[in-house]
Design an enzyme around this catalytic site. Structure first.
Site, PDB file in Angstrom:
ATOM      1  N   ASP A 103      -7.496  -3.575   4.086  1.00  0.00           N
ATOM      2  CA  ASP A 103      -8.720  -1.949   3.737  1.00  0.00           C
ATOM      3  C   ASP A 103      -9.442  -2.084   5.257  1.00  0.00           C
ATOM      4  O   ASP A 103     -10.264  -3.447   5.418  1.00  0.00           O
ATOM      5  CB  ASP A 103      -8.786  -1.951   2.695  1.00  0.00           C
ATOM      6  CG  ASP A 103      -7.852  -1.909   1.306  1.00  0.00           C
ATOM      7  OD1 ASP A 103      -6.869  -2.110   1.480  1.00  0.00           O
ATOM      8  OD2 ASP A 103      -8.628  -1.706   0.305  1.00  0.00           O
ATOM      9  N   ALA A 157      20.526  -7.861  16.566  1.00  0.00           N
ATOM     10  CA  ALA A 157      20.283  -7.237  15.944  1.00  0.00           C
ATOM     11  C   ALA A 157      18.797  -7.182  15.728  1.00  0.00           C
ATOM     12  O   ALA A 157      17.697  -7.882  16.045  1.00  0.00           O
ATOM     13  CB  ALA A 157      19.841  -8.773  14.956  1.00  0.00           C
ATOM     14  N   TRP A 158      18.254  -5.518  15.336  1.00  0.00           N
ATOM     15  CA  TRP A 158      16.940  -5.003  15.188  1.00  0.00           C
ATOM     16  C   TRP A 158      17.502  -3.777  14.042  1.00  0.00           C
ATOM     17  O   TRP A 158      18.228  -3.606  13.655  1.00  0.00           O
ATOM     18  CB  TRP A 158      16.882  -4.759  16.639  1.00  0.00           C
ATOM     19  CG  TRP A 158      16.826  -3.752  17.593  1.00  0.00           C
ATOM     20  CD1 TRP A 158      18.409  -3.177  17.228  1.00  0.00           C
ATOM     21  CD2 TRP A 158      16.388  -3.201  18.662  1.00  0.00           C
ATOM     22  NE1 TRP A 158      18.740  -2.836  18.417  1.00  0.00           N
ATOM     23  CE2 TRP A 158      16.917  -3.072  19.218  1.00  0.00           C
ATOM     24  CE3 TRP A 158      14.919  -3.127  19.155  1.00  0.00           C
ATOM     25  CZ2 TRP A 158      17.438  -1.653  20.342  1.00  0.00           C
ATOM     26  CZ3 TRP A 158      14.771  -2.772  20.272  1.00  0.00           C
ATOM     27  CH2 TRP A 158      15.904  -1.679  20.728  1.00  0.00           C
ATOM     28  N   HIS A 212     -13.770  -0.543  -3.918  1.00  0.00           N
ATOM     29  CA  HIS A 212     -13.706   0.578  -2.289  1.00  0.00           C
ATOM     30  C   HIS A 212     -14.895   1.625  -2.055  1.00  0.00           C
ATOM     31  O   HIS A 212     -15.144   1.952  -1.001  1.00  0.00           O
ATOM     32  CB  HIS A 212     -12.557   1.396  -2.272  1.00  0.00           C
ATOM     33  CG  HIS A 212     -10.954   0.972  -2.911  1.00  0.00           C
ATOM     34  ND1 HIS A 212     -10.923   0.403  -3.871  1.00  0.00           N
ATOM     35  CD2 HIS A 212     -10.267   0.816  -2.016  1.00  0.00           C
ATOM     36  CE1 HIS A 212      -9.282  -0.151  -3.499  1.00  0.00           C
ATOM     37  NE2 HIS A 212      -8.733   0.085  -2.498  1.00  0.00           N
ATOM     38  N   HIS A 262      -2.427  -7.251   2.583  1.00  0.00           N
ATOM     39  CA  HIS A 262      -3.025  -6.039   4.216  1.00  0.00           C
ATOM     40  C   HIS A 262      -3.975  -6.261   3.836  1.00  0.00           C
ATOM     41  O   HIS A 262      -5.180  -6.471   2.837  1.00  0.00           O
ATOM     42  CB  HIS A 262      -2.171  -5.023   3.208  1.00  0.00           C
ATOM     43  CG  HIS A 262      -2.627  -4.024   2.045  1.00  0.00           C
ATOM     44  ND1 HIS A 262      -2.326  -3.898   0.695  1.00  0.00           N
ATOM     45  CD2 HIS A 262      -3.946  -3.528   2.332  1.00  0.00           C
ATOM     46  CE1 HIS A 262      -2.739  -3.417   0.309  1.00  0.00           C
ATOM     47  NE2 HIS A 262      -3.996  -2.698   0.564  1.00  0.00           N
ATOM     48  N   HIS A 280     -10.693   3.626   5.311  1.00  0.00           N
ATOM     49  CA  HIS A 280      -9.287   4.272   4.344  1.00  0.00           C
ATOM     50  C   HIS A 280     -10.143   4.448   2.813  1.00  0.00           C
ATOM     51  O   HIS A 280      -9.412   5.190   2.030  1.00  0.00           O
ATOM     52  CB  HIS A 280      -8.973   2.687   3.498  1.00  0.00           C
ATOM     53  CG  HIS A 280      -7.965   2.605   2.500  1.00  0.00           C
ATOM     54  ND1 HIS A 280      -6.964   3.834   1.835  1.00  0.00           N
ATOM     55  CD2 HIS A 280      -8.250   1.650   0.363  1.00  0.00           C
ATOM     56  CE1 HIS A 280      -6.264   3.183   0.678  1.00  0.00           C
ATOM     57  NE2 HIS A 280      -7.122   2.421  -0.020  1.00  0.00           N
ATOM     58  N   HIS A 319      -0.494   0.229   3.229  1.00  0.00           N
ATOM     59  CA  HIS A 319      -0.921  -1.285   1.885  1.00  0.00           C
ATOM     60  C   HIS A 319       0.321  -1.136   1.855  1.00  0.00           C
ATOM     61  O   HIS A 319      -0.134  -1.491  -0.213  1.00  0.00           O
ATOM     62  CB  HIS A 319      -2.454   0.028   1.614  1.00  0.00           C
ATOM     63  CG  HIS A 319      -3.191   0.952   2.394  1.00  0.00           C
ATOM     64  ND1 HIS A 319      -4.425  -0.093   2.172  1.00  0.00           N
ATOM     65  CD2 HIS A 319      -3.068   2.029   3.345  1.00  0.00           C
ATOM     66  CE1 HIS A 319      -5.494   0.852   2.986  1.00  0.00           C
ATOM     67  NE2 HIS A 319      -4.601   1.941   3.231  1.00  0.00           N
TER      68      HIS A 319
HETATM   69 MN    MN Z   1      -5.141  -1.145   0.290  1.00  0.00          MN
END
Ligand code: MN
Length: 260
Positions: A78, A63-64, A210, A76, A82, A72
């Site tokens: 950054d 199975a796969w 950010h 997760h 980004h 993102h």
């Molecule tokens: Mn992000």
């Protein structure tokens, strides 16, 4: 004490439970909430998967599946590339692994965020944290504990978007500058969908965490789980993204070693 003895002590402590491994990762599935940007911006998809075989003619004993998901999506990291301010910096595959393992400290605003989901953290809050818990040592991941992880199984509650935009906690502009300029901070971790406050699109500059943090070659970490199991200081974090060449971010498995 020799380094070999220190590692033997760690493995013994992991075996007898005096050091616990805490999983800071949210489950990754089709139900995992993802960021929602307004028009005209492109949005990242939810995770989806397509079956290659399931013990059938296409693969009688195996199975796969094939995954589609954003860089993102879910818990997760950054990477600097980004953001436009970090575009000449590291992609995910270029992050030195030594930067992904280190001390973790926790600044707790659970009560404040329960009263005000749009709570904004200030530079004065961060100064007070260092006075209370000691200087932030080099290589530290600082995590913002807000209790937001309790909403992670309900996308509407997690995004908490109203008529005036999302109401989720995060740093103000000066706090973002503080994080990006502090010599000890390698990364900033949160329980929410992004490393900035929900209202940060209206800040000057927009999305200051950010802007400043990734521009300074440091990292973000989002959608963390089980942050309530971390002490304010004294734990060690392991952040394990895919070694994605050119990646602007990556779903990551995140652990902490916590003394009990
Ligand atoms: Mn992000």
């Amino acid at each position: 004490m020799s380094q070999a003895t220190q590692l033997a002590d760690l493995t013994a402590a992991l075996a007898d439970g005096t050091v616990e491994v805490v999983d800071l990762t949210q489950p990754l599935s089709e139900q995992t909430p993802v960021l929602r940007l307004p028009e005209p911006f492109a949005n990242t998809p939810h995770l989806s998967r397509r079956t290659l075989s399931r013990f059938d003619d296409a693969g009688p004993a195996w199975a796969w599946d094939v995954l589609e998901l954003g860089e993102h999506t879910g818990t997760h990291i950054d990477a600097p590339v980004h953001w436009i301010t970090g575009r000449d910096g590291e992609d995910v595959a270029s992050i030195p692994p030594q930067r992904l393992v280190g001390p973790v400290k926790v600044i707790d605003r659970t009560a404040e965020v329960a009263a005000d989901p749009g709570y904004v953290l200030t530079a004065a809050d961060l100064d007070a944290f260092e006075r209370d818990f000691g200087p932030i040592e080099p290589g530290t991941w600082l995590i913002f504990r807000t209790g937001w992880g309790a909403r992670a199984s309900n996308e509407e509650a997690f995004l908490n978007a109203g008529p005036s935009g999302p109401a989720t906690p995060g740093p103000d502009v000066e706090a973002a500058r503080w994080l990006s300029e502090h010599p000890g901070v390698v990364g900033w971790g949160v329980e929410t969908v992004g490393i900035d406050a929900g209202a940060a699109g209206g800040f000057d500059p927009p999305f200051p965490v950010h802007n400043f943090l990734l521009g300074a070659g440091r990292y973000g970490l989002t959608q963390l789980a089980n942050v309530d199991a971390l002490p304010e200081t004294g734990a060690v974090i392991v952040v394990a993204p895919l070694k994605l060449v050119g990646g602007t971010g990556s779903p990551s498995r995140v652990f902490a070693f916590v003394p009990r």
